[in-house]
Design an enzyme around this catalytic site. Sequence first.
Site, mmCIF file in Angstrom:
data_model
loop_
_atom_site.group_PDB
_atom_site.id
_atom_site.type_symbol
_atom_site.label_atom_id
_atom_site.label_comp_id
_atom_site.label_asym_id
_atom_site.label_seq_id
_atom_site.Cartn_x
_atom_site.Cartn_y
_atom_site.Cartn_z
ATOM 1 N N ILE A 149 46.027 38.932 45.390
ATOM 2 C CA ILE A 149 44.849 39.339 44.608
ATOM 3 C C ILE A 149 45.323 40.218 43.461
ATOM 4 O O ILE A 149 45.997 41.216 43.684
ATOM 5 C CB ILE A 149 43.859 40.157 45.497
ATOM 6 C CG1 ILE A 149 43.252 39.279 46.586
ATOM 7 C CG2 ILE A 149 42.751 40.811 44.659
ATOM 8 C CD1 ILE A 149 42.337 38.162 46.066
ATOM 9 N N HIS A 150 45.030 39.807 42.218
ATOM 10 C CA HIS A 150 45.398 40.699 41.110
ATOM 11 C C HIS A 150 44.475 40.607 39.914
ATOM 12 O O HIS A 150 44.608 41.366 38.971
ATOM 13 C CB HIS A 150 46.825 40.403 40.649
ATOM 14 C CG HIS A 150 46.956 39.121 39.875
ATOM 15 N ND1 HIS A 150 47.165 37.906 40.477
ATOM 16 C CD2 HIS A 150 46.891 38.864 38.549
ATOM 17 C CE1 HIS A 150 47.236 36.962 39.551
ATOM 18 N NE2 HIS A 150 47.065 37.515 38.370
ATOM 19 N N ARG A 151 43.543 39.653 39.917
ATOM 20 C CA ARG A 151 42.761 39.420 38.721
ATOM 21 C C ARG A 151 41.872 40.628 38.395
ATOM 22 O O ARG A 151 41.283 41.230 39.292
ATOM 23 C CB ARG A 151 41.923 38.168 38.963
ATOM 24 C CG ARG A 151 41.647 37.418 37.812
ATOM 25 C CD ARG A 151 41.967 36.016 37.539
ATOM 26 N NE ARG A 151 43.195 35.378 37.841
ATOM 27 C CZ ARG A 151 44.215 35.281 36.998
ATOM 28 N NH1 ARG A 151 44.172 35.832 35.809
ATOM 29 N NH2 ARG A 151 45.283 34.623 37.336
#
Length: 357
Positions: free
Chosen positions: A206-208
């Site tokens: 998860i990085h957005r």
Amino acid sequence: MKKIATVIGARPQFVKAAVVSRELRRRGGVREILVHTGQHYDDAMSEVFFRELEIDQPQYNLGIGSLGHGAMTGRQLEALESVLVDEGPDVVLVYGDTNSTLAGALAAVKLHIPVAHVEAGLRSFNRRMPEEINRVVVDHVATTLFAPTEAAVTNLRREGIAHSAIHRTGDVMYDVALYFGRRAATESSVLETLGATPGKYVLATIHRQENVDHPPTLQSIMNGFGGCGMRVILPMHPRTRKQITEAGIVVPENLTIIDPVGYLDMSRLEQCAALIATDSGGVQKEAFFARVPCVTLREETEWVELVELGWNCVVPPRSAAVIATAISERVGSRGVSASPYGDGRAASAIVDRLIGP
Ligand code: UD1
Ligand code: UDP
């Protein structure tokens, strides 16, 4: 001798550039100047990829990272202009949709240097994503557009881009997966280190910005992982780690959070996962290359063919219960067999076009 200046700066660009740079070196008769903007700078976000994927050290590292969009892009643009004036390349090669892509393309066109864009034509049709703005602008100033998929070609044609500028090449990430991914089984010991059993864990990334910088969304995602009924291994992007600490996000006990891993460990984790849950563009495709079902935690995806083929399911990350159910229901599911990303020779097709066969 033809001179190509390649502008890279963020993790996925190192992965994509690896196979094209390798092909340029193999062909000879061309000089590539690698320019790293510095957008990603931790060893685990940058240097590890140069080592593992055998990328030459960049001739320039501009050291410009971790600023707001305007400051980052602006400072990169200024510094890149100066490098391009000094080097005078015949073409500037950019990848994907990051701020480094935008700065590289703008610096080049203002100097009347042709721009070649790898991964052209991807669209989410969501202009609140910083990446969507970057892609649209870059595609509309580029001279040569390397589209990975049929859907990307269609998007570019709809936007009125000249047919002669568009080249469907396949996806360089498939080349990388074929060439380096098979080394993962023998060279990575990440499963042993983590005590992970093949087929018994979910791999998550998860990085957005839209998921991470909104604490209720990030907490829903974590709670969704918490409720999925399996061990979840999550190599954590530094943006996410920072937000978890600063916003006091609670991490459920079934999550194993580790630092970002190199490409070989990531490939191994992907190949042996029961399911991959991600908001990454690249990881969605790598799930398919490994024939592992994927849940994409976003409102939409650019890689629409994977949804059509049944390998990927887009789940807007609003409700923890919906996320948990989507993950547990899709473990063991399979999609239709197809080859939407080419035959693993995208880098060769790109280099043919750049310097001639
Ligand atoms: C960027 C790209 C995104 C891409 C992602 C790949 C833009 C607008 N976004 O997002 O499209 O999917 O890279 O990973 O270009 N940080 C570190 N160390 C690093 C790098 C980043 O600590 O080496 C932290 C910093 O706190 C930084 C934050 O991560 O502010 C975000 O980094 P940034 O490069 O702005 O965006 P990404 O989220 O990495
Ligand atoms: N990746 C990696 N280690 C990690 C997370 C991702 O090597 O801990 C690789 C992944 O295998 C893929 C690329 O980084 O090749 C994707 O980059 P990322 O998810 O950062 O960006 P995106 O593709 O969403 O732009």
